[in-house]
Design an enzyme around this catalytic site. Structure first.
Site, mmCIF file in Angstrom:
data_model
loop_
_atom_site.group_PDB
_atom_site.id
_atom_site.type_symbol
_atom_site.label_atom_id
_atom_site.label_comp_id
_atom_site.label_asym_id
_atom_site.label_seq_id
_atom_site.Cartn_x
_atom_site.Cartn_y
_atom_site.Cartn_z
ATOM 1 N N HIS A 47 -10.716 11.810 11.215
ATOM 2 C CA HIS A 47 -10.308 10.685 12.065
ATOM 3 C C HIS A 47 -9.777 9.487 11.265
ATOM 4 C CE1 HIS A 47 -12.274 13.174 14.888
ATOM 5 N NE2 HIS A 47 -13.490 12.679 14.788
ATOM 6 N N LYS A 55 -22.950 5.456 11.620
ATOM 7 C CA LYS A 55 -23.705 5.640 12.862
ATOM 8 C C LYS A 55 -24.775 4.550 12.939
ATOM 9 C CE LYS A 55 -22.701 10.349 13.847
ATOM 10 N NZ LYS A 55 -21.556 10.179 14.742
ATOM 11 N N HIS A 94 -9.535 14.828 17.627
ATOM 12 C CA HIS A 94 -9.405 14.231 18.966
ATOM 13 C C HIS A 94 -8.938 12.779 18.917
ATOM 14 C CE1 HIS A 94 -13.529 12.711 18.353
ATOM 15 N NE2 HIS A 94 -13.291 11.869 19.328
HETATM 16 C C1 BG6 Z 1 -16.686 13.447 16.229
HETATM 17 C C2 BG6 Z 1 -17.832 13.378 15.264
HETATM 18 O O1 BG6 Z 1 -15.582 14.089 15.644
HETATM 19 O O2 BG6 Z 1 -16.294 12.135 16.613
HETATM 20 C C3 BG6 Z 1 -18.996 12.635 15.880
HETATM 21 O O3 BG6 Z 1 -18.224 14.690 14.899
HETATM 22 C C4 BG6 Z 1 -18.555 11.286 16.392
HETATM 23 O O4 BG6 Z 1 -20.054 12.489 14.940
HETATM 24 C C5 BG6 Z 1 -17.319 11.406 17.276
HETATM 25 O O5 BG6 Z 1 -19.642 10.720 17.120
HETATM 26 C C6 BG6 Z 1 -16.758 10.037 17.620
HETATM 27 O O6 BG6 Z 1 -15.765 10.163 18.599
HETATM 28 P P1 BG6 Z 1 -15.415 8.969 19.603
HETATM 29 O O7 BG6 Z 1 -14.287 9.503 20.393
HETATM 30 O O8 BG6 Z 1 -16.652 8.718 20.397
HETATM 31 O O9 BG6 Z 1 -15.054 7.802 18.745
#
Ligand code: BG6
Length: 500
Positions: A250, A348, A188
Site C-alpha cells: 500500500h 496499528k 486494494h
Molecule cells: C490490509 C492489511 O492489506 O490493509 C491490514 O493486511 C490493514 O493489516 C488493511 O488493516 C488496511 O486497509 P484499509 O482499507 O482499512 O486502510
C-alpha cells in the site's frame, strides 16, 4: 480500457455476464469484503442477469447454507445497511457453493464444474482469497480439472510471498498456468477513490506539475495510521509485520503515484511502466543507514477513545519482535526527486485512523514577517485519503482586521463530503468490476511486486543484523518517540494537523 474507472458515477459502465469463483469463500475476506462488494454492484444493476458467484472452500455446505452464511456475515459486518430478505433472495439467486479442497490433486471438481456455465465465451474469473503458498497448486489443479476457459482471469490477494524469493516462486507457479495479462494482483489501495484521484490531481491541474519536484518540494510524508490492533489476525500478522503487511504494497504504491513521471496516457501498462521506474530508483536501505532511515515499534497496552486496549503481545499470546509500527526515510535517486526525501509511516493501534499524504513545500526564500515567537509555516498540500476524504492547501494569510501584520496558517479546504454527494464504493467493488472488464491498471504487475520486494528485502536483511531493540509505544499514541526523532535529525517534523 484505461486505468481510471467510473463505477461510482451515475453512468455506470456496463459489464458482460461473468462467472466468478471465489476460493476461500468461507473465510474473512470473502465474507467481509467480496460478497458484500458484489452485492452492492448487483444493487446498482451492474451484475448481469446470467452471472454466477460460486463460493468454494474445504467446508461442505449446500448452496442455501452458503447463501445464509453470506447473509449473516453481511449483517454482522455492515450493521448500518438495510437488506431485506426479498432483496437478498434476489441477489443470492446468483450465489452457488461447491465444497472442495482445491490444493488436493484428487479433489472432486465436478460440483464446481456443474455450477459453472458451459458457455466458453462467458468471462470466467477465479479469485484466490487464500494464503499465497497455495496459489500455485490451486492454479495447476483448476487447469488440470479443465476449468480454465479461454480468457479466464485469476485474482491474487496480497501478500504475494513474504520476500523476493517467495514472491518469485508464487509468480512463476501462477505464471505457468496464466499469462501475465490474465493475472490481477490486488492492492486494494489502488481501488480507493482518493488514490485514483492522485493521478487526476497531479496531471490534470496545470498548477501542480510545474512545482512537483525537488526544486520546490522540501519533502513528502505518507502516513497510514490505523486504530485497530492485530486482534484476531495476530497469528498471521506475526509472520508479516508492518513492513510486509502495509509498506511493501500500500505505502509503496502511494509513493509511486506521488513520485512517478507523467504517463503518456492512462493505459494500464503506461502507468505501470512509470511506477516501476520509481521503485527502481529507490535508494536501498542497508546495514550502513538502517538506524537512521528506519524505526520499528510495537504497541503496548494503552487507551483508545477512553477504552483500555491490550498490548500486541497479549493479543498474540506471547512476546514477539515483530513490528506493528514502522517509519522509513526513502530517497528516490532520480532527476525529479534528488534531495527530497519521502518519509513513510504506518502502524496499528495509533491515536486515530488516518491516511494522509503531505506534500511540504520549501520555505520562502526570505521571511518578511513571522508569527510572534514562531517560525513561518511552510505551504503544505494535505491529501486526506481516509476517513474524511479531502484536500487542504495550508497557506499563510494575514489575519484580517487591524492590529498590524498578524499571520495565520489556514487551510484552503476541499472536503469530499461537502463537495460531492456520491457514495464511495468500497475499493473491492471497483476492483472486482475492473477484473471483469480486464482493466489491469488497478492491479500490480509482476515486475512491480518484485521490485518492491527487492527494496523491502534489503531493509529486512539489515534489520536482522541490527541489535537495536524494537521500540515500544503505548496504544493510542502516534508511535514511538524515535519516529519523531528521525525527522528531527533532518530539522523536520511529522505534520499531524494543526493543534485544536
Ligand atoms: C490490509 C492489511 O492489506 O490493509 C491490514 O493486511 C490493514 O493489516 C488493511 O488493516 C488496511 O486497509 P484499509 O482499507 O482499512 O486502510
Amino acid at each position: 480500457m484505461n486505468g481510471l474507472e467510473a463505477d461510482s458515477s451515475p453512468q455506470l459502465l456496463p459489464v458482460n455476464a461473468f462467472d466468478i469463483v471465489v476460493f476461500g469463500a468461507a473465510g474473512d475476506l470473502a465474507l467481509r469484503k467480496l460478497i458484500p462488494a458484489l452485492f452492492h454492484r448487483w444493487r446498482d444493476g451492474q451484475i448481469p442477469e446470467n452471472s454466477k458467484i460460486v463460493g468454494t472452500s474445504r467446508a461442505q455446505m449446500s448452496d442455501d447454507e452458503f447463501r445464509q452464511l453470506a447473509l449473516n456475515s453481511f449483517r454482522k459486518f455492515h450493521p448500518a445497511e438495510k437488506v431485506d430478505d426479498n432483496e437478498w433472495a434476489s441477489f443470492s439467486g446468483h450465489i452457488f457453493y461447491a465444497g472442495l479442497d482445491a490444493t488436493s490433486a484428487d479433489a472432486n471438481w465436478a460440483p464446481l464444474r456443474e455450477r459453472l456455465d458451459d458457455d466458453t465465451s462467458k468471462q470466467r474469473v477465479f479469485y484466490l482469497a487464500l494464503p499465497p503458498g497455495i496459489y500455485g497448486s490451486v492454479c495447476q489443479n483448476l487447469d488440470k480439472a479443465g476449468l480454465k476457459s479461454d480468457g479466464a482471469r485469476i485474482v491474487l490477494e496480497k501478500p504475494i510471498g513474504k520476500n523476493l524469493e517467495t514472491a518469485h516462486e508464487v509468480n512463476e507457479a501462477v505464471g505457468a498456468v496464466f499469462e501475465e495479462h490474465s493475472i490481477f494482483r490486488i492492492d486494494h489501495y489502488l481501488g480507493k477513490e482518493t488514490v485514483q484521484n492522485l493521478i487526476v490531481l497531479r496531471f490534470m491541474n496545470s498548477l501542480l506539475e510545474p512545482v512537483w519536484n525537488a526544486n520546490v518540494i522540501d519533502h513528502v510524508q505518507i502516513t497510514v495510521a490505523e486504530s485497530i490492533g492485530a486482534g484476531g489476525r495476530a497469528s498471521y500478522y506475526d509472520t508479516a509485520g508492518a513492513l510486509r503487511d502495509m509498506v511493501q504494497n500500500h505505502l509503496m504504491q502511494l509513493l509511486c503515484l506521488v513520485a512517478m513521471e507523467p504517463p503518456l496516457d492512462l493505459e494500464a501498462d503506461t502507468i505501470r511502466d512509470e511506477k516501476i521506474k520509481v521503485l527502481r530508483a529507490l535508494r536501498p536501505i542497508t546495514a550502513e543507514n538502517i538506524r537512521h532511515a528506519t524505526v520499528r515499534g510495537q504497541y503496548e497496552e494503552g487507551a483508545l477513545q477512553g477504552e483500555a486496549v491490550p498490548s500486541y503481545a497479549s493479543e498474540l499470546g506471547n512476546s514477539s519482535s515483530i513490528e506493528t509500527f514502522v517509519a522509513l526515510k526513502a530517497n528516490i535517486d532520480n532527476w525529479r526527486w534528488k534531495g527530497t526525501p519521502f518519509y513513510l509511516r504506518t502502524g496499528k493501534r495509533m491515536r486515530e485512523r488516518r491516511s494522509e499524504i503531505i506534500i511540504q513545500f520549501k520555505n520562502v526564500a526570505h521571511t518578511l514577517a513571522a508569527p510572534e515567537g514562531d517560525q513561518l509555516q511552510p505551504t503544505r498540500l494535505v491529501i486526506r485519503l481516509q476517513p474524511d476524504e479531502g484536500m487542504r492547501l495550508m497557506l499563510v494569510t494575514k489575519d484580517p482586521g487591524p492590529g498590524g501584520m498578524r499571520l495565520r496558517y489556514v487551510p484552503l479546504n476541499l472536503s469530499y463530503a461537502d463537495a460531492f454527494s456520491a457514495r464511495y464504493p468500497d475499493a473491492y467493488e471497483r476492483l472486482l468490476m475492473a477484473v471483469v472488464r480486464g482493466n489491469l491498471g488497478l492491479f500490480m504487475r509482476r515486475d512491480e511486486v518484485e521490485a518492491a520486494w527487492k527494496w523491502v528485502d534489503s531493509i529486512l536483511d539489515a534489520w536482522s543484523g541490527d541489535s537495536t531493540p524494537i521500540h515500544k509505544y503505548a496504544a493510542g499514541t502516534d508511535g514511538p518517540a524515535q519516529a519523531a526523532m528521525m525527522l528531527d535529525r533532518d530539522n523536520r517534523e511529522w505534520f499531524d494537523g494543526l493543534p485544536t
